[in-house]
Design a protein around this motif. Sequence first.
Motif, PDB file in Angstrom:
ATOM      1  N   GLU A 127     -23.231  18.711 -17.274  1.00  0.00           N
ATOM      2  CA  GLU A 127     -23.434  19.471 -16.041  1.00  0.00           C
ATOM      3  C   GLU A 127     -22.123  19.974 -15.463  1.00  0.00           C
ATOM      4  N   ARG A 128     -21.080  19.163 -15.541  1.00  0.00           N
ATOM      5  CA  ARG A 128     -19.762  19.593 -15.062  1.00  0.00           C
ATOM      6  C   ARG A 128     -19.274  20.783 -15.873  1.00  0.00           C
ATOM      7  N   LEU A 129     -19.396  20.716 -17.181  1.00  0.00           N
ATOM      8  CA  LEU A 129     -18.974  21.826 -18.032  1.00  0.00           C
ATOM      9  C   LEU A 129     -19.804  23.076 -17.768  1.00  0.00           C
ATOM     10  N   ARG A 130     -21.083  22.885 -17.645  1.00  0.00           N
ATOM     11  CA  ARG A 130     -21.977  24.024 -17.419  1.00  0.00           C
ATOM     12  C   ARG A 130     -21.709  24.674 -16.066  1.00  0.00           C
ATOM     13  N   ASP A 131     -21.567  23.861 -15.031  1.00  0.00           N
ATOM     14  CA  ASP A 131     -21.409  24.384 -13.682  1.00  0.00           C
ATOM     15  C   ASP A 131     -20.013  24.926 -13.405  1.00  0.00           C
ATOM     16  N   ASP A 132     -18.994  24.253 -13.913  1.00  0.00           N
ATOM     17  CA  ASP A 132     -17.621  24.620 -13.562  1.00  0.00           C
ATOM     18  C   ASP A 132     -16.993  25.644 -14.487  1.00  0.00           C
ATOM     19  N   GLN A 133     -17.298  25.585 -15.763  1.00  0.00           N
ATOM     20  CA  GLN A 133     -16.539  26.395 -16.690  1.00  0.00           C
ATOM     21  C   GLN A 133     -17.386  27.387 -17.487  1.00  0.00           C
ATOM     22  N   TYR A 134     -18.644  27.147 -17.638  1.00  0.00           N
ATOM     23  CA  TYR A 134     -19.457  28.000 -18.491  1.00  0.00           C
ATOM     24  C   TYR A 134     -20.011  29.163 -17.687  1.00  0.00           C
ATOM     25  N   ASP A 135     -19.755  30.343 -18.168  1.00  0.00           N
ATOM     26  CA  ASP A 135     -20.235  31.548 -17.492  1.00  0.00           C
ATOM     27  C   ASP A 135     -21.133  32.301 -18.464  1.00  0.00           C
ATOM     28  N   ASP A 136     -22.429  32.246 -18.238  1.00  0.00           N
ATOM     29  CA  ASP A 136     -23.349  32.936 -19.144  1.00  0.00           C
ATOM     30  C   ASP A 136     -23.832  34.258 -18.557  1.00  0.00           C
ATOM     31  N   SER A 137     -23.102  34.756 -17.569  1.00  0.00           N
ATOM     32  CA  SER A 137     -23.475  36.043 -16.995  1.00  0.00           C
ATOM     33  C   SER A 137     -23.143  37.156 -17.987  1.00  0.00           C
ATOM     34  N   PRO A 138     -23.797  38.305 -17.845  1.00  0.00           N
ATOM     35  CA  PRO A 138     -23.492  39.420 -18.756  1.00  0.00           C
ATOM     36  C   PRO A 138     -22.021  39.812 -18.657  1.00  0.00           C
ATOM     37  N   TRP A 139     -21.445  40.242 -19.770  1.00  0.00           N
ATOM     38  CA  TRP A 139     -20.043  40.638 -19.801  1.00  0.00           C
ATOM     39  C   TRP A 139     -19.874  41.940 -19.040  1.00  0.00           C
ATOM     40  N   THR A 140     -18.788  42.027 -18.309  1.00  0.00           N
ATOM     41  CA  THR A 140     -18.487  43.261 -17.606  1.00  0.00           C
ATOM     42  C   THR A 140     -17.895  44.266 -18.589  1.00  0.00           C
ATOM     43  N   ARG A 141     -17.909  45.522 -18.200  1.00  0.00           N
ATOM     44  CA  ARG A 141     -17.313  46.565 -19.038  1.00  0.00           C
ATOM     45  C   ARG A 141     -15.829  46.270 -19.275  1.00  0.00           C
ATOM     46  N   GLU A 142     -15.132  45.784 -18.252  1.00  0.00           N
ATOM     47  CA  GLU A 142     -13.710  45.463 -18.378  1.00  0.00           C
ATOM     48  C   GLU A 142     -13.493  44.346 -19.387  1.00  0.00           C
ATOM     49  N   GLU A 143     -14.345  43.316 -19.367  1.00  0.00           N
ATOM     50  CA  GLU A 143     -14.209  42.220 -20.331  1.00  0.00           C
ATOM     51  C   GLU A 143     -14.448  42.710 -21.757  1.00  0.00           C
ATOM     52  N   LEU A 144     -15.459  43.551 -21.931  1.00  0.00           N
ATOM     53  CA  LEU A 144     -15.733  44.099 -23.259  1.00  0.00           C
ATOM     54  C   LEU A 144     -14.587  44.973 -23.747  1.00  0.00           C
ATOM     55  N   GLN A 145     -14.024  45.783 -22.861  1.00  0.00           N
ATOM     56  CA  GLN A 145     -12.906  46.634 -23.239  1.00  0.00           C
ATOM     57  C   GLN A 145     -11.683  45.793 -23.602  1.00  0.00           C
ATOM     58  N   ASP A 146     -11.446  44.728 -22.843  1.00  0.00           N
ATOM     59  CA  ASP A 146     -10.320  43.844 -23.141  1.00  0.00           C
ATOM     60  C   ASP A 146     -10.497  43.192 -24.507  1.00  0.00           C
ATOM     61  N   LEU A 147     -11.701  42.738 -24.810  1.00  0.00           N
ATOM     62  CA  LEU A 147     -11.961  42.144 -26.126  1.00  0.00           C
ATOM     63  C   LEU A 147     -11.766  43.163 -27.242  1.00  0.00           C
ATOM     64  N   ALA A 148     -12.240  44.378 -27.023  1.00  0.00           N
ATOM     65  CA  ALA A 148     -12.077  45.428 -28.037  1.00  0.00           C
ATOM     66  C   ALA A 148     -10.597  45.722 -28.256  1.00  0.00           C
ATOM     67  N   TRP A 149      -9.839  45.792 -27.188  1.00  0.00           N
ATOM     68  CA  TRP A 149      -8.411  46.061 -27.293  1.00  0.00           C
ATOM     69  C   TRP A 149      -7.714  44.948 -28.073  1.00  0.00           C
ATOM     70  N   LYS A 150      -8.023  43.702 -27.752  1.00  0.00           N
ATOM     71  CA  LYS A 150      -7.403  42.567 -28.455  1.00  0.00           C
ATOM     72  C   LYS A 150      -7.803  42.552 -29.925  1.00  0.00           C
ATOM     73  N   ALA A 151      -9.069  42.857 -30.211  1.00  0.00           N
ATOM     74  CA  ALA A 151      -9.513  42.895 -31.611  1.00  0.00           C
ATOM     75  C   ALA A 151      -8.784  43.996 -32.364  1.00  0.00           C
ATOM     76  N   GLY A 152      -8.609  45.138 -31.737  1.00  0.00           N
ATOM     77  CA  GLY A 152      -7.873  46.223 -32.370  1.00  0.00           C
ATOM     78  C   GLY A 152      -6.438  45.850 -32.654  1.00  0.00           C
ATOM     79  N   LYS A 153      -5.811  45.153 -31.726  1.00  0.00           N
ATOM     80  CA  LYS A 153      -4.430  44.706 -31.939  1.00  0.00           C
ATOM     81  C   LYS A 153      -4.356  43.747 -33.120  1.00  0.00           C
ATOM     82  N   ARG A 154      -5.338  42.826 -33.218  1.00  0.00           N
ATOM     83  CA  ARG A 154      -5.337  41.876 -34.339  1.00  0.00           C
ATOM     84  C   ARG A 154      -5.496  42.591 -35.679  1.00  0.00           C
TER      85      ARG A 154
END
Length: 90
Positions: free
Chosen positions: A40-67
């Motif tokens: 419950e501590r992990l789920r409540d404090d650290q786990y975020d299952d909300s939909p990804w924002t456009r900014e988060e998706l763009q950041d992931l795409a940018w990092k993947a491209g760099k890799r």
Amino acid sequence: MIELTEQQLQALENPEATPPRIVNPQTKETFVLLRVDEYERLRDDQYDDSPWTREELQDLAWKAGKRLGWEDSDEHDDVPEKSRIGVMWS
């Protein structure tokens, strides 16, 4: 509810094997056995299952491209860095 086996109880008492890992013999999947309060501590404090924002998706795409070495590409050198991200999503 499933009751623990004797082997699982012993694993819980072994501080070096915390948290204990459990293997499904049919699928070979591995699971981690956590106390409810830890889960419950992990789920409540650290786990975020909300939909990804456009900014988060763009950041992931940018990092993947760099890799993948895309930052060495000359194709978009004249485009500001933030705009390059939009190119991947258009």
